[in-house]
Write a protein that holds these residues in place. Structure first.
Motif, PDB file in Angstrom:
ATOM      1  N   ARG A  20       0.843  -1.202   0.000  1.00 17.93           N
ATOM      2  CA  ARG A  20       0.000   0.000   0.000  1.00 17.93           C
ATOM      3  C   ARG A  20       0.879   1.253   0.000  1.00 17.93           C
ATOM      4  O   ARG A  20       1.909   1.292   0.646  1.00 17.93           O
ATOM      5  CB  ARG A  20      -0.884  -0.020   1.246  1.00 17.93           C
ATOM      6  CG  ARG A  20      -1.840   1.131   1.355  1.00 17.93           C
ATOM      7  CD  ARG A  20      -2.525   1.116   2.695  1.00 17.93           C
ATOM      8  NE  ARG A  20      -3.420  -0.030   2.852  1.00 17.93           N
ATOM      9  CZ  ARG A  20      -4.738   0.021   2.596  1.00 17.93           C
ATOM     10  NH1 ARG A  20      -5.287   1.135   2.193  1.00 17.93           N
ATOM     11  NH2 ARG A  20      -5.485  -1.053   2.753  1.00 17.93           N
ATOM     12  N   VAL A  21       0.438   2.278  -0.725  1.00 15.40           N
ATOM     13  CA  VAL A  21       1.161   3.546  -0.753  1.00 15.40           C
ATOM     14  C   VAL A  21       0.215   4.649  -0.287  1.00 15.40           C
ATOM     15  O   VAL A  21      -0.879   4.801  -0.834  1.00 15.40           O
ATOM     16  CB  VAL A  21       1.662   3.875  -2.184  1.00 15.40           C
ATOM     17  CG1 VAL A  21       2.344   5.235  -2.219  1.00 15.40           C
ATOM     18  CG2 VAL A  21       2.616   2.789  -2.665  1.00 15.40           C
ATOM     19  N   TYR A  22       0.609   5.364   0.753  1.00 13.22           N
ATOM     20  CA  TYR A  22      -0.184   6.508   1.205  1.00 13.22           C
ATOM     21  C   TYR A  22       0.273   7.748   0.462  1.00 13.22           C
ATOM     22  O   TYR A  22       1.436   8.113   0.514  1.00 13.22           O
ATOM     23  CB  TYR A  22      -0.027   6.724   2.710  1.00 13.22           C
ATOM     24  CG  TYR A  22      -0.872   5.779   3.523  1.00 13.22           C
ATOM     25  CD1 TYR A  22      -2.259   5.767   3.360  1.00 13.22           C
ATOM     26  CD2 TYR A  22      -0.297   4.905   4.434  1.00 13.22           C
ATOM     27  CE1 TYR A  22      -3.043   4.897   4.093  1.00 13.22           C
ATOM     28  CE2 TYR A  22      -1.077   4.033   5.178  1.00 13.22           C
ATOM     29  CZ  TYR A  22      -2.447   4.034   5.001  1.00 13.22           C
ATOM     30  OH  TYR A  22      -3.210   3.165   5.723  1.00 13.22           O
ATOM     31  N   VAL A  23      -0.673   8.377  -0.217  1.00 10.14           N
ATOM     32  CA  VAL A  23      -0.352   9.561  -1.005  1.00 10.14           C
ATOM     33  C   VAL A  23      -0.875  10.796  -0.275  1.00 10.14           C
ATOM     34  O   VAL A  23      -2.031  10.856   0.117  1.00 10.14           O
ATOM     35  CB  VAL A  23      -0.990   9.476  -2.404  1.00 10.14           C
ATOM     36  CG1 VAL A  23      -0.761  10.763  -3.169  1.00 10.14           C
ATOM     37  CG2 VAL A  23      -0.418   8.284  -3.162  1.00 10.14           C
ATOM     38  N   THR A  24       0.012  11.768  -0.076  1.00  6.40           N
ATOM     39  CA  THR A  24      -0.382  13.055   0.484  1.00  6.40           C
ATOM     40  C   THR A  24      -0.399  14.056  -0.670  1.00  6.40           C
ATOM     41  O   THR A  24       0.628  14.295  -1.287  1.00  6.40           O
ATOM     42  CB  THR A  24       0.638  13.518   1.539  1.00  6.40           C
ATOM     43  OG1 THR A  24       0.814  12.474   2.495  1.00  6.40           O
ATOM     44  CG2 THR A  24       0.162  14.771   2.248  1.00  6.40           C
ATOM     45  N   GLU A  35       4.151   7.561   0.202  1.00  6.58           N
ATOM     46  CA  GLU A  35       4.928   6.771   1.147  1.00  6.58           C
ATOM     47  C   GLU A  35       4.508   5.308   1.102  1.00  6.58           C
ATOM     48  O   GLU A  35       3.430   4.964   1.580  1.00  6.58           O
ATOM     49  CB  GLU A  35       4.699   7.283   2.571  1.00  6.58           C
ATOM     50  CG  GLU A  35       5.183   8.680   2.807  1.00  6.58           C
ATOM     51  CD  GLU A  35       4.911   9.113   4.236  1.00  6.58           C
ATOM     52  OE1 GLU A  35       5.837   9.092   5.047  1.00  6.58           O
ATOM     53  OE2 GLU A  35       3.748   9.444   4.530  1.00  6.58           O
ATOM     54  N   PRO A  36       5.359   4.440   0.571  1.00 12.11           N
ATOM     55  CA  PRO A  36       5.056   3.003   0.622  1.00 12.11           C
ATOM     56  C   PRO A  36       5.039   2.538   2.074  1.00 12.11           C
ATOM     57  O   PRO A  36       5.881   2.959   2.873  1.00 12.11           O
ATOM     58  CB  PRO A  36       6.219   2.359  -0.139  1.00 12.11           C
ATOM     59  CG  PRO A  36       6.891   3.476  -0.865  1.00 12.11           C
ATOM     60  CD  PRO A  36       6.624   4.725  -0.086  1.00 12.11           C
ATOM     61  N   HIS A  50      -8.106   1.177  -8.143  1.00 11.67           N
ATOM     62  CA  HIS A  50      -8.579   2.415  -7.517  1.00 11.67           C
ATOM     63  C   HIS A  50      -7.624   3.049  -6.525  1.00 11.67           C
ATOM     64  O   HIS A  50      -7.721   4.242  -6.267  1.00 11.67           O
ATOM     65  CB  HIS A  50      -9.904   2.159  -6.800  1.00 11.67           C
ATOM     66  CG  HIS A  50     -11.053   2.022  -7.754  1.00 11.67           C
ATOM     67  ND1 HIS A  50     -11.583   0.809  -8.102  1.00 11.67           N
ATOM     68  CD2 HIS A  50     -11.758   2.945  -8.443  1.00 11.67           C
ATOM     69  CE1 HIS A  50     -12.573   0.992  -8.970  1.00 11.67           C
ATOM     70  NE2 HIS A  50     -12.689   2.286  -9.191  1.00 11.67           N
ATOM     71  N   TYR A  51      -6.751   2.256  -5.916  1.00 11.74           N
ATOM     72  CA  TYR A  51      -5.933   2.808  -4.842  1.00 11.74           C
ATOM     73  C   TYR A  51      -4.454   2.730  -5.181  1.00 11.74           C
ATOM     74  O   TYR A  51      -4.012   1.788  -5.841  1.00 11.74           O
ATOM     75  CB  TYR A  51      -6.205   2.043  -3.524  1.00 11.74           C
ATOM     76  CG  TYR A  51      -7.648   2.072  -3.144  1.00 11.74           C
ATOM     77  CD1 TYR A  51      -8.249   3.267  -2.771  1.00 11.74           C
ATOM     78  CD2 TYR A  51      -8.407   0.914  -3.192  1.00 11.74           C
ATOM     79  CE1 TYR A  51      -9.596   3.297  -2.446  1.00 11.74           C
ATOM     80  CE2 TYR A  51      -9.759   0.938  -2.872  1.00 11.74           C
ATOM     81  CZ  TYR A  51     -10.348   2.132  -2.495  1.00 11.74           C
ATOM     82  OH  TYR A  51     -11.673   2.171  -2.187  1.00 11.74           O
ATOM     83  N   PRO A  52      -3.690   3.729  -4.708  1.00  8.46           N
ATOM     84  CA  PRO A  52      -2.253   3.729  -4.992  1.00  8.46           C
ATOM     85  C   PRO A  52      -1.547   2.565  -4.298  1.00  8.46           C
ATOM     86  O   PRO A  52      -1.841   2.258  -3.148  1.00  8.46           O
ATOM     87  CB  PRO A  52      -1.774   5.066  -4.449  1.00  8.46           C
ATOM     88  CG  PRO A  52      -2.832   5.576  -3.545  1.00  8.46           C
ATOM     89  CD  PRO A  52      -4.122   4.905  -3.936  1.00  8.46           C
TER      90      PRO A  52
END
Ligand SMILES: [Zn+2]
Length: 56
Positions: A20-24, A35-36, A50-52
């Motif tokens: 999962r990668v959180y995108v800001t 941020e992986p 749908h999600y990074p």
């Protein structure tokens, strides 16, 4: 690919191991970043669409 339970939505279908990668998003006072996350999850096609994420 293998049949399994998607750890993002709970659907049972073909899943692939991803990180999962959180995108800001970029803002006027902050730089955008991606941020992986540590560890991996099993995600279905819809969630991968749908999600990074990063494929392993
Ligand atoms: Zn899913």
């Amino acid at each position: 690919m293998a049949i399994g339970t998607c750890e993002s939505c709970g659907s049972e279908e073909d899943v692939t191991e991803v990180r999962r990668v959180y995108v800001t998003p970029e803002d006027w006072d902050t730089e955008g970043k991606a941020e992986p996350q540590p560890g991996t999850e099993q995600w279905c096609y819809a969630c991968r669409a749908h999600y990074p994420h990063q494929e392993i």
